[in-house]
Design a protein around this motif. Structure first.
Motif, PDB file in Angstrom:
ATOM      1  N   THR A 137      62.214 -24.048 -31.430  1.00 46.07           N
ATOM      2  CA  THR A 137      63.311 -23.089 -31.435  1.00 46.07           C
ATOM      3  C   THR A 137      64.296 -23.411 -30.317  1.00 46.07           C
ATOM      4  OG1 THR A 137      61.719 -21.486 -32.209  1.00 46.07           O
ATOM      5  CG2 THR A 137      63.851 -20.646 -31.556  1.00 46.07           C
ATOM      6  N   TRP A 138      63.741 -23.819 -29.175  1.00 45.79           N
ATOM      7  CA  TRP A 138      64.597 -24.257 -28.064  1.00 45.79           C
ATOM      8  C   TRP A 138      65.520 -25.365 -28.542  1.00 45.79           C
ATOM      9  CZ3 TRP A 138      65.867 -28.585 -25.293  1.00 45.79           C
ATOM     10  CH2 TRP A 138      66.367 -28.415 -23.988  1.00 45.79           C
TER      11      TRP A 138
ATOM     12  N   ILE B 264      67.011 -19.165 -37.421  1.00 47.82           N
ATOM     13  CA  ILE B 264      66.456 -19.211 -36.061  1.00 47.82           C
ATOM     14  C   ILE B 264      65.851 -17.853 -35.696  1.00 47.82           C
ATOM     15  CG2 ILE B 264      67.017 -19.466 -33.623  1.00 47.82           C
ATOM     16  CD1 ILE B 264      69.078 -21.537 -34.412  1.00 47.82           C
TER      17      ILE B 264
ATOM     18  N   PHE C  54      71.695 -19.258 -37.926  1.00 52.52           N
ATOM     19  CA  PHE C  54      71.387 -18.141 -37.030  1.00 52.52           C
ATOM     20  C   PHE C  54      70.265 -17.294 -37.624  1.00 52.52           C
ATOM     21  CE2 PHE C  54      72.153 -13.591 -36.228  1.00 52.52           C
ATOM     22  CZ  PHE C  54      71.911 -13.550 -34.863  1.00 52.52           C
TER      23      PHE C  54
ATOM     24  N   VAL D 109      68.496 -19.874 -23.096  1.00 54.77           N
ATOM     25  CA  VAL D 109      67.550 -20.231 -24.148  1.00 54.77           C
ATOM     26  C   VAL D 109      66.123 -19.815 -23.789  1.00 54.77           C
ATOM     27  CG1 VAL D 109      66.759 -22.068 -25.651  1.00 54.77           C
ATOM     28  CG2 VAL D 109      69.090 -22.107 -24.763  1.00 54.77           C
TER      29      VAL D 109
ATOM     30  N   ILE E 241      68.228 -24.047 -30.952  1.00 57.23           N
ATOM     31  CA  ILE E 241      69.327 -23.317 -30.310  1.00 57.23           C
ATOM     32  C   ILE E 241      70.242 -24.288 -29.568  1.00 57.23           C
ATOM     33  CG2 ILE E 241      69.910 -21.559 -28.606  1.00 57.23           C
ATOM     34  CD1 ILE E 241      67.276 -20.185 -29.311  1.00 57.23           C
TER      35      ILE E 241
ATOM     36  N   LEU F 131      70.151 -14.759 -27.889  1.00 59.49           N
ATOM     37  CA  LEU F 131      70.654 -15.556 -28.998  1.00 59.49           C
ATOM     38  C   LEU F 131      71.980 -15.001 -29.492  1.00 59.49           C
ATOM     39  CD1 LEU F 131      70.189 -17.929 -30.832  1.00 59.49           C
ATOM     40  CD2 LEU F 131      68.915 -16.461 -32.370  1.00 59.49           C
TER      41      LEU F 131
ATOM     42  N   TYR G  84      65.439 -16.098 -24.000  1.00 62.98           N
ATOM     43  CA  TYR G  84      65.342 -15.642 -25.393  1.00 62.98           C
ATOM     44  C   TYR G  84      63.939 -15.867 -25.918  1.00 62.98           C
ATOM     45  CZ  TYR G  84      65.718 -15.577 -30.429  1.00 62.98           C
ATOM     46  OH  TYR G  84      65.495 -15.314 -31.746  1.00 62.98           O
TER      47      TYR G  84
END
Lengths: 294, 665, 186
Positions: free
Chosen positions: B392-393, B329, B326, B541, B396, B124, B544
């Motif tokens: 979350t995917w 996330i 940021f 992604v 991002i 990230l 992460y």
């Protein structure tokens, strides 16, 4: 959806889509004429119209309009192929809205005031029907556990039994999508004098032919949506789906001939109200009747 | 470690050099060199991380903490000073309190705490680094061209003022006109440095310092023009962001005190997953939301548009608001079906819906962009609040593509504004004929914001899927209606921008080469990103998510699979290729210019002017305005109820949070 | 017969008619006459239309408007002057403000007389116009031919002798000419 099934569906849709769409439109014009006490044109009239348009002089205000319209056609064909190949229903929705956008841009690209009015109305139409179409995909998932349209083939009972109100909502916005009165704001096949035919004002000759063919594909695709609600495990139900699709198309023709065009405020607020009510109640129904829990 | 340090130090040194070497030539050379270096460093870091090492964390301590505290205090003092000069009591109070609390935190808790990891890198922060270096750097280069014409414009206006007026106005004009571009560029680079520090800091006190530096930089940049409006809006921004910073500091003190003893971000996330933290997480979320300008705080971001366009581009794309999301996330694993999670989710979702609707009624291009930023960040915040790996995917992906598209759009609008003399969308009619390349870039940016096959739509799709899977039915409605509203915002603007009229009449307007180069670069990047959607997911992604799962021992995260499926991502990529291929065919197939005219009821005089002869044989222009649906979506109709609703929701959640903190179940 | 003839779309323009002819034009679209049987649609947009139906005599102000609408129609297109005023100026012919029939502004292909023009006459005129439309379509298709290669239009006398329509005879001739031109190129 495998690559093979997609290829087959693509080929079938490319060939059969316009034929079916043309037949549907031809039947529409005859039925409409009969409802108005006229004889009406030949059954193949839509085909003659397109052939004539293609034979006309190649001239347009700019070359970009043609690009946008061809791209819109390609996107409609692709989405139809994904749909009939049993692909992701949301993918179909998103490609169709790309196609609508390209159609709108094609109208804007000419800087014609009449076409811009039509384009503005087309945007409002998208605003009216888009939530229902997206939520239809969502409910499809809730009922079948998959986003793939092929999932209906595994069901024990038709989708319409699980989601009757979603079907009602689809019927409501289908009138917008098939460009039928009372929701044919951006252009229709009947109110010809109105604002010099809206969004298609500056589309002539082969460009107009492309628009017409796109509309054929779209009609078939959206009747496919209707049919989706009546297909389940037994393969014979496909016949039922076709029959219901045709019946719904007839219903749309009746609606088309019984209503005058409404104002956009009316269309927008009623589409949203119907969408909200149908979807909210469906959620309750789905939970109460079938006890689905995510 | 060296690379990370370099990423933070290079922009700082550049800023100093920019202050020293003030000539135009030196500035151009310096900025381009620095940006090239930063981009190279970002890529080196990425390559090292992806291919040679599975992650490195370095311990550093000692006097650096003093430096960081010092910077924080300097920030507070600067705002205090400006607050006193402008007699803004709220700003003075907040800055003072912030300074005191920072001291309390450092010496009361943090200074002697045992911190094992100060600085870290994961996918990230790599994504953020690339965004900051590439789009942020691109904007800096763009600003070279933009500020040149900005200054010329200012001097032109100033000379007009000086000629016309009495002595006081002349003095005012001179004050406004003074060339302070060196400060401007220095601030831009400090901003970038602060962002780099922010994405690498694991020690919470350092994170806070970086956070405060972004606040101060944005404050100074928004107030750059020094007009009354600019000063007012810069204080509005700083007050909101200071209250966010205050919430941040309070959260840190709560975390450090009590039984938790948390001084590091990774430990904080770990504790958050355990579900024991409520109020600190909410305070951090509050801080994130103020920075991300979520409703009801959206006012500061809209006001920030008085600044020169590169500032808006920077604030909206790679820095500032992205710092807010940021943080959220990063905290996503601790959200979900809990009070902080629902708080974040509902606030984000309502911001998304509210601001999307508000954007429809705007005809000022920058306001449309600003509302759409808040809306899209709302979606990111909402996804973070869902707290699943799939969501979350989506968050991002939204972050990446929003940064790319918004930077391009703001820069395009800035250039268009200079050449059209207006930010009004209605005036962009026919821009395609005047500046075809600019219009194409703008159209690309707009399409990237909302339609298949571009990244934003892919992320929205993923958000939809993850919301269904987590059972947030109410939010599905929000997303469905929000998507339809988004279509309206962009489709009507896109139509105006792509209006060709008759193409044989093309008149090109000259655009500064630096501006054009950076615009082309950003457009190219956006195209590459869209084509590479599957690879972005695979390389950055997904790893992460897996690594987060491994570190936090969350099996759902560690075994997360591609939310949309690799094949659907490929389809999007292929659809885009089809569009590009057809576009190439279109461009290559040159046809003779047409002599067709627009239908104007048979009385048209000129297609380009859209003029016609009326019933008295007088020449008239046919005008056509887009739909803004003010009665439904106007600020007058929506702003107040939405703000009240969101404030009430926020208050309610904080009451819940305090109750939960006091009476743990 | 090609599709052009099966789908003639109409643009109706009232130059300065007393509205008598206009009412008859619209009457032709009613269920009683139902011209949609022949695929005829009243479009109201020159960009979509194939047939240009004009009623009324033409005055100074009408000329540029009629010309612009005519220019905006795509080839092949046919102009039909509906009613005696559109044909010659009719009873207004000698008026100080009247220039005459439609042919003072644009070339007219079919003249449909009558005051007011009867729907039957109109349908007749349209059918006549369709033959001309087909010829023009052929001419458009034969655009690639050099003027020398273009066969002459058969006369009506030939038509009687050979027992086929002028359009059909010409179509054959042009198709032959196109074929020979294609062979020569190869």
């Amino acid at each position: 959806m495998t690559l093979l099934s997609f290829g087959v569906a693509l080929l079938a849709f490319v060939v059969l889509g316009p034929v079916l769409g043309c037949f549907l439109t031809g039947a529409d014009r005859i039925i409409t004429a009969r409802m108005q006490g006229r004889v009406g044109p030949p059954f193949l009239q839509p085909y003659y119209d397109v052939q004539k348009l293609l034979a006309k002089e190649r001239r347009s205000l700019n070359s970009f309009q043609g690009y946008y319209l061809i791209l819109a056609l390609v996107m409609t064909v692709l989405s139809g192929a994904f749909f009939f190949a049993g692909g992701n229903i949301l993918l179909v929705v998103f490609l169709i809205s790309l196609s609508s956008l390209l159609f709108v841009i094609a109208a804007y690209s000419t800087r014609s005031p009449y076409a811009e009015i039509g384009a503005g109305r087309e945007i409002i139409q998208v605003l009216a029907y888009e939530p229902m179409i997206i939520l239809l995909g969502v409910f499809f998932y809730l009922a079948t556990g998959s986003f793939d349209t092929s999932a209906v083939a595994t069901l024990g009972l038709p989708l319409v039994a699980l989601l009757p109100l979603i079907f009602v909502g689809l019927l409501f916005i289908l009138t917008i999508k098939l460009r039928k009165s009372p929701f044919d704001l951006s252009f229709s096949h009947h109110a010809h004098q109105e604002l010099v035919k809206g969004i298609t004002t500056e589309m002539s000759g082969h460009n107009l032919a492309v628009v017409e063919i796109t509309h054929w594909y779209e009609s078939v695709l959206f009747l496919g949506y209707v049919g989706l609600f009546f297909v389940w495990a037994p393969p014979l139900t496909l016949v039922l789906a076709v029959v219901v699709g045709l019946a719904v198309y007839f219903l749309e023709i009746v609606i088309d001939n019984s209503f005058a065009r409404v104002k956009w405020q009316y269309m927008l607020s009623w589409s949203w109200i119907v969408t909200l009510v149908c979807c909210a109640l469906s959620m309750v129904l789905l939970f109460a009747l079938y006890g689905f829990v995510v | 470690m060296l690379v990370i340090a370099a990423l933070i130090i290079v922009p700082l040194i550049t800023a100093l050099l920019l202050l020293v070497f003030r000539s135009n030539r030196a500035r151009v050379v310096l900025v381009i060199a620095a940006v090239a270096l930063l981009v190279a460093l970002a890529f080196v870091l990425t390559a090292r991380y992806l291919f040679f090492s599975s992650g490195f964390a370095v311990a550093q301590s000692g006097f650096l903490s003093y430096v960081m505290l010092g910077i924080d205090l300097v920030c507070c003092l600067y705002i205090l000073y400006r607050g006193i000069r402008a007699t803004n009591y709220l700003a003075i109070f907040l800055a003072g309190l912030q300074g005191v609390l920072a001291l309390v935190y450092e010496f009361g808790f943090s200074h002697n705490a045992a911190v094992s990891i100060d600085v870290y890198v994961d996918e990230l922060s790599l994504i953020m680094t690339l965004i900051i270096a590439v789009t942020g750097g691109g904007i800096c280069i763009y600003a070279l061209g933009y500020m040149q014409s900005y200054q010329e414009h200012l001097e032109h206006e100033g000379s007009g003022l000086a000629v016309s007026g009495e002595p006081s106005r002349v003095a005012e004009a001179l004050r406004l006109v003074r060339d302070r571009r060196h400060i401007f560029f220095a601030l831009m680079f400090v901003f970038l440095a602060a962002m780099f520090a922010l994405v690498f800091s694991n020690r919470l006190s350092w994170l806070l310092t970086a956070w405060e530096v972004t606040t101060v930089c944005s404050f100074a940049l928004i107030g750059y023009a020094r007009t009354e409006e600019a000063t007012k809006n810069s204080f509005r921004a700083v007050v909101v962001n200071l209250s966010g910073g205050l919430a941040f500091t309070l959260a840190l003190i709560m975390l450090a005190g009590g039984g938790t003893q948390l001084f590091e971000l990774d430990k904080l996330i770990e504790a958050g997953v355990g579900g024991t933290l409520v109020l600190p997480l909410m305070l951090l979320a509050f801080a994130g939301m103020t920075k991300a300008a979520q409703m009801p705080f959206q006012g500061w971001l809209l006001g920030a548009m008085v600044a020169p366009t590169p500032v808006s581009a920077l604030l909206h794309s790679s820095t500032m608001v992205k710092a807010g999301v940021f943080l959220l996330i990063k905290l996503a694993p601790s959200f979900g079906w809990n009070i902080p999670g629902l708080f974040v989710l509902i606030m984000g979702a309502l911001s998304f819906l509210g601001c999307t609707a508000l954007a429809i009624s705007q005809s000022n291009a920058k306001r449309v962009l600003a509302y759409s930023t808040v809306a899209n960040l709302g979606l990111i915040v909402c996804c973070a609040g869902v707290g699943t790996p799939e969501a979350t995917w989506a968050a991002i992906f939204l972050l990446i593509f929003h940064a790319g598209a918004k930077a391009l759009l703001f820069c395009c609008v800035g250039t268009a504004e200079h050449h059209l003399g207006s930010r009004n969308i209605e005036r962009m009619d026919n821009i395609f004929v005047r500046m075809p390349w600019l219009a194409s870039c703008m159209a690309l940016g707009m399409m990237a914001m909302f339609i298949a096959p571009f990244g934003m739509l892919v992320s929205k799709w993923a958000a939809l899927v993850s919301l269904i899977e987590t059972g947030h039915m109410e939010l599905l409605f929000v997303l469905a209606f929000g998507s339809a509203l988004t279509f309206v915002i962009w489709a009507k603007w896109l139509g105006k921008v792509l209006a060709v009229g008759r193409e044989d009449e093309r008149i090109s307007t000259r655009v500064s080469r630096l501006e054009m180069v950076s615009l082309a670069g950003m457009a190219f990047l956006l195209i590459a990103l869209t084509l590479g959607i599957p690879y972005v997911s695979e390389l950055f992604v997904m790893p992460y998510l897996w690594e987060t799962g491994l570190v936090l021992q969350l099996p759902i995260w560690a075994q997360a699979s591609e939310v949309l499926g690799y094949d659907n991502l490929m389809i999007m990529s292929i659809v885009f290729m089809v569009m590009l291929a057809l576009l190439v065919v279109q461009i290559l197939r040159r046809r003779p210019p047409s002599n067709d005219t627009v239908y104007l009821a048979g009385v048209g005089a000129s297609s380009e002017e859209r003029s016609y002869y009326n019933a008295f044989s007088e020449l008239r222009d046919a005008t056509q305005r887009n739909w803004y649906l003010e009665q439904f979506f106007g600020e007058g109709a929506l702003l107040r109820p939405v703000t009240i609703l969101l404030s009430a929701v926020m208050a309610l959640f904080f009451i819940l949070g305090i109750v939960a903190e006091l009476m743990p179940l | 017969m090609s599709a052009s003839v099966k789908s003639p779309w109409v643009l109706h323009y009232d130059a300065s008619s007393c509205n008598g002819c206009d009412i008859e034009v619209l009457a032709a679209l009613t269920p009683l006459y139902d011209v949609e049987r022949f695929g005829i649609i009243n479009t109201g947009n020159p960009k979509h239309a194939d047939l240009f139906l004009i009623t009324g005599s033409v005055n100074e102000r009408q000329v540029p408007i009629i010309r612009q609408l005519y220019e905006q129609m795509l080839e092949p297109k046919v102009v039909i002057a509906c009613g005696i005023c559109a044909c010659t100026g009719g009873v207004f012919k000698e008026c100080y403000n009247t220039l005459g029939g439609v042919d003072v502004a644009i070339p007219v292909d079919v003249y449909a007389p009558g005051c007011a023009v009867r729907p039957e006459t109109l349908i007749d005129a349209v059918v006549e116009g369709l033959g001309i439309l087909e010829e023009k379509r052929l001419l458009l298709a034969a655009k690639s031919l050099k003027p020398a290669e273009l066969p002459a239009r058969p006369s009506a006398a030939d038509k009687l002798v050979q027992g086929e329509t002028v359009a059909a005879a010409w179509q054959k001739a042009i198709a032959n000419a196109l074929q020979t031109a294609g062979q020569e190129e190869q």
